[in-house]
Every structure is written in structure tokens, then in C-alpha cells.
Motif scaffolding. Structure first.
Motif, mmCIF file in Angstrom:
data_model
loop_
_atom_site.group_PDB
_atom_site.id
_atom_site.type_symbol
_atom_site.label_atom_id
_atom_site.label_comp_id
_atom_site.label_asym_id
_atom_site.label_seq_id
_atom_site.Cartn_x
_atom_site.Cartn_y
_atom_site.Cartn_z
ATOM 1 N N LEU A 14 0.842 -1.192 0.000
ATOM 2 C CA LEU A 14 0.000 0.000 0.000
ATOM 3 C C LEU A 14 0.880 1.245 0.000
ATOM 4 C CD1 LEU A 14 -2.676 -1.020 2.683
ATOM 5 C CD2 LEU A 14 -2.895 -1.112 0.191
ATOM 6 N N LYS A 15 0.534 2.178 -0.829
ATOM 7 C CA LYS A 15 1.310 3.417 -0.912
ATOM 8 C C LYS A 15 0.902 4.378 0.200
ATOM 9 C CE LYS A 15 2.406 7.265 -4.036
ATOM 10 N NZ LYS A 15 2.113 7.899 -5.338
ATOM 11 N N GLU A 16 1.890 4.957 0.839
ATOM 12 C CA GLU A 16 1.654 5.919 1.930
ATOM 13 C C GLU A 16 1.261 7.275 1.360
ATOM 14 O OE1 GLU A 16 1.236 6.206 5.229
ATOM 15 O OE2 GLU A 16 3.163 6.713 6.137
ATOM 16 N N GLU A 17 0.151 7.825 1.863
ATOM 17 C CA GLU A 17 -0.275 9.161 1.472
ATOM 18 C C GLU A 17 0.432 10.204 2.342
ATOM 19 O OE1 GLU A 17 -2.226 9.372 -1.062
ATOM 20 O OE2 GLU A 17 -3.051 7.356 -1.183
ATOM 21 N N ASN A 18 0.609 11.377 1.801
ATOM 22 C CA ASN A 18 1.261 12.459 2.534
ATOM 23 C C ASN A 18 0.232 13.168 3.413
ATOM 24 O OD1 ASN A 18 3.175 14.322 3.383
ATOM 25 N ND2 ASN A 18 2.847 15.657 1.611
ATOM 26 N N ILE A 19 -0.041 12.569 4.566
ATOM 27 C CA ILE A 19 -1.073 13.096 5.465
ATOM 28 C C ILE A 19 -0.449 13.491 6.801
ATOM 29 C CG2 ILE A 19 -3.131 12.489 6.822
ATOM 30 C CD1 ILE A 19 -4.016 10.765 4.480
ATOM 31 N N ASP A 20 -0.711 14.723 7.192
ATOM 32 C CA ASP A 20 -0.327 15.199 8.523
ATOM 33 C C ASP A 20 -1.570 15.071 9.392
ATOM 34 O OD1 ASP A 20 0.254 16.616 10.830
ATOM 35 O OD2 ASP A 20 1.408 18.156 9.788
ATOM 36 N N ILE A 21 -1.554 14.140 10.320
ATOM 37 C CA ILE A 21 -2.768 13.827 11.068
ATOM 38 C C ILE A 21 -3.248 14.986 11.938
ATOM 39 C CG2 ILE A 21 -1.621 12.780 13.054
ATOM 40 C CD1 ILE A 21 -3.811 10.612 12.969
ATOM 41 N N ASP A 69 -8.372 7.229 2.346
ATOM 42 C CA ASP A 69 -9.118 7.802 3.467
ATOM 43 C C ASP A 69 -8.996 6.963 4.734
ATOM 44 O OD1 ASP A 69 -10.578 5.637 2.529
ATOM 45 O OD2 ASP A 69 -12.515 6.535 3.050
ATOM 46 N N LYS A 70 -8.081 5.989 4.742
ATOM 47 C CA LYS A 70 -8.000 5.055 5.868
ATOM 48 C C LYS A 70 -6.636 5.061 6.540
ATOM 49 C CE LYS A 70 -11.411 1.770 4.080
ATOM 50 N NZ LYS A 70 -11.747 2.578 2.888
ATOM 51 N N ILE A 71 -6.660 4.831 7.843
ATOM 52 C CA ILE A 71 -5.454 4.533 8.600
ATOM 53 C C ILE A 71 -5.373 3.012 8.670
ATOM 54 C CG2 ILE A 71 -4.292 4.679 10.833
ATOM 55 C CD1 ILE A 71 -5.640 7.372 11.253
ATOM 56 N N THR A 129 2.127 1.663 10.531
ATOM 57 C CA THR A 129 0.884 2.314 10.117
ATOM 58 C C THR A 129 1.054 2.938 8.743
ATOM 59 O OG1 THR A 129 0.443 2.885 12.436
ATOM 60 C CG2 THR A 129 -0.832 4.060 10.761
ATOM 61 N N ILE A 130 0.034 2.800 7.919
ATOM 62 C CA ILE A 130 0.027 3.435 6.604
ATOM 63 C C ILE A 130 -1.200 4.332 6.505
ATOM 64 C CG2 ILE A 130 -0.287 3.043 4.126
ATOM 65 C CD1 ILE A 130 2.446 2.286 4.906
#
Length: 232
Positions: free
Chosen positions: A100-107, A149-151, A144-145
Motif C-alpha cells: 500500500l502506498k503511503e499518502e502524505n497526510i499530517d494527522i 481515506d483510511k489509517i 501504520t500506513i
């Protein structure tokens, strides 16, 4: 290299340079989407996934865990397990999984709806695993990835069936989940040490019957993200 899968079928993999390196394994790319996690020889069994957990995760097919395709066992050139119909060794050599590719998300900057949705679903997953008498271990940001829209929880190799009482297991797993969720914020890209107290307070509840998601719902309902809550 040659391996046997869980059905005692011979599998041959062309392993070139490892794509990633971990504390317990090397990761090899097999196809565009399929990767192979190969444990080091010295990796302890407690850090290797076992057949029982694999079968449970496969059956659950939960959208917030990564998909493991097959378990692989070392091939012994001197003993053909198919010919002699011997059982597979207990120790798993590695497994094939969907990358799965990691999205550039700052939680800390992610929308409140994203946070509440994912924490609700992770709490549900924690409850399911607890009901199945599984002890949750090794939850951390590295496992974690952030995918679409999912963690997604990955590297669930350390999950194990537990003989603890149900009450003790509930308390243990809830504590692990609680610490894990806080750590996601503490290890986010825009985190600063001065946010630590406010982030911790975000998870505190005066009602012992509140779950984590409902606690966050009450505190974040007027904020577009956690950063706004921290700064105000």
C-alpha cells in the motif's frame, strides 16, 4: 529462492536487492503490488506471524489492516515435504502481502471527519480482536500506513492468541490502542513538544463509559482539525 506456502505447494521467488529493511526482516518487491517480507534467521517466533493469526486476519479481511496473501516456509533441499507428506515447520520464513502506498497526510492537520472515522473503525477492530482473544502488540507509527481515506495497520506479526482473562485482555488492549492513537499525533509532521499536554488532554474523559471516538467527538465538534483545537 524456493519456499513452501501454507498449502505445502512449492513457490519460487526471484529475490534481488531488498526494497526496505526492518528490525526483523527485509522486504522484497515481487510484482508491482505484491511484496515479500522475509524474516531474518535470528528473528524470534514472537515477532513472526503464525498460521492461526494469519487465518483469523484472512477471514476478517478488515479494511483497516493490510492484506496478507500467503505464508511461506523455508524449503529444505534434502527433504521434499510434498513427497514425504510431512507437516510444515512451525516457524514462518515470511509472507507475501499487498503493498500500500503511503499518502502524505499530517494527522494534526487532517479534517476532523477523517480523524473520527478512522478512530471509530480502529476501536471497532480492537474490540473484534479482543473478542477473538487476541493480544494486540507492536502498534506504532512505523507499522501504520495512511492510505487514501483510511489509517491501515500493517506488520501485525506480533498479534498472538492470549490466555488472559477477558477482563484483563480488554484492559490491556484498550491501553495499547489508547497509547497508539496518541502516538500518531505525537509523531505527526507538524508536531511540537509544546502540543503534548493539549494532545493528551484531548483523549481524557470524565466518563468511564466513553470510548475514545466519542470523547474526541465531544471535544472536536467545533474544530476543523486537531491543530485548530490545540491552538485555540
Amino acid at each position: 529462492m524456493k519456499y513452501y506456502n501454507k498449502n505445502n505447494e512449492l513457490i519460487e521467488l526471484n529475490l534481488e536487492l531488498a526494497k526496505f529493511h526492518g528490525g526483523c526482516s527485509n522486504i522484497y518487491q515481487i510484482t508491482q503490488d505484491i511484496y515479500f517480507k522475509k524474516y531474518f534467521e535470528y528473528t524470534q517466533e514472537s515477532a513472526r506471524i503464525n498460521l492461526e493469526i494469519f487465518q483469523i486476519l484472512k477471514k476478517l479481511n478488515h479494511p483497516h489492516t493490510n492484506e496478507i496473501i500467503d505464508l511461506l516456509y523455508d524449503f529444505d533441499e534434502t527433504t521434499n515435504l510434498n513427497t514425504f507428506n510431512k507437516p510444515l515447520p512451525k516457524k514462518v520464513a515470511g509472507y507475501l502481502y499487498i503493498f500500500l502506498k503511503e499518502e502524505n497526510i499530517d494527522i494534526l492537520q487532517a479534517p476532523t471527519e477523517y480523524i473520527l472515522y478512522n478512530i471509530t473503525e480502529l476501536e471497532k477492530l480492537c474490540y473484534i480482536l479482543t473478542e477473538l482473544k487476541i493480544k494486540i502488540r507492536d502498534l506504532k507509527r512505523e507499522n501504520t500506513i495512511f492510505h487514501e481515506d483510511k489509517i491501515i495497520l500493517i506488520d501485525l506479526d506480533s498479534l498472538k492468541l492470549s490466555k488472559q482473562s477477558y477482563t484483563d485482555l480488554v484492559a490491556y488492549n484498550q491501553k495499547i490502542l489508547y497509547s497508539y492513537l496518541i502516538s500518531l499525533f505525537l509523531e505527526s509532521k507538524s508536531y511540537s513538544w509544546k502540543y503534548k499536554t493539549k494532545i493528551s488532554s484531548l483523549f481524557e474523559s470524565g466518563d468511564q463509559y466513553d470510548n475514545i471516538a466519542s470523547t474526541l467527538q465531544k471535544k472536536l465538534k467545533n474544530y476543523k482539525n486537531v491543530m485548530e483545537y490545540i491552538q485555540k
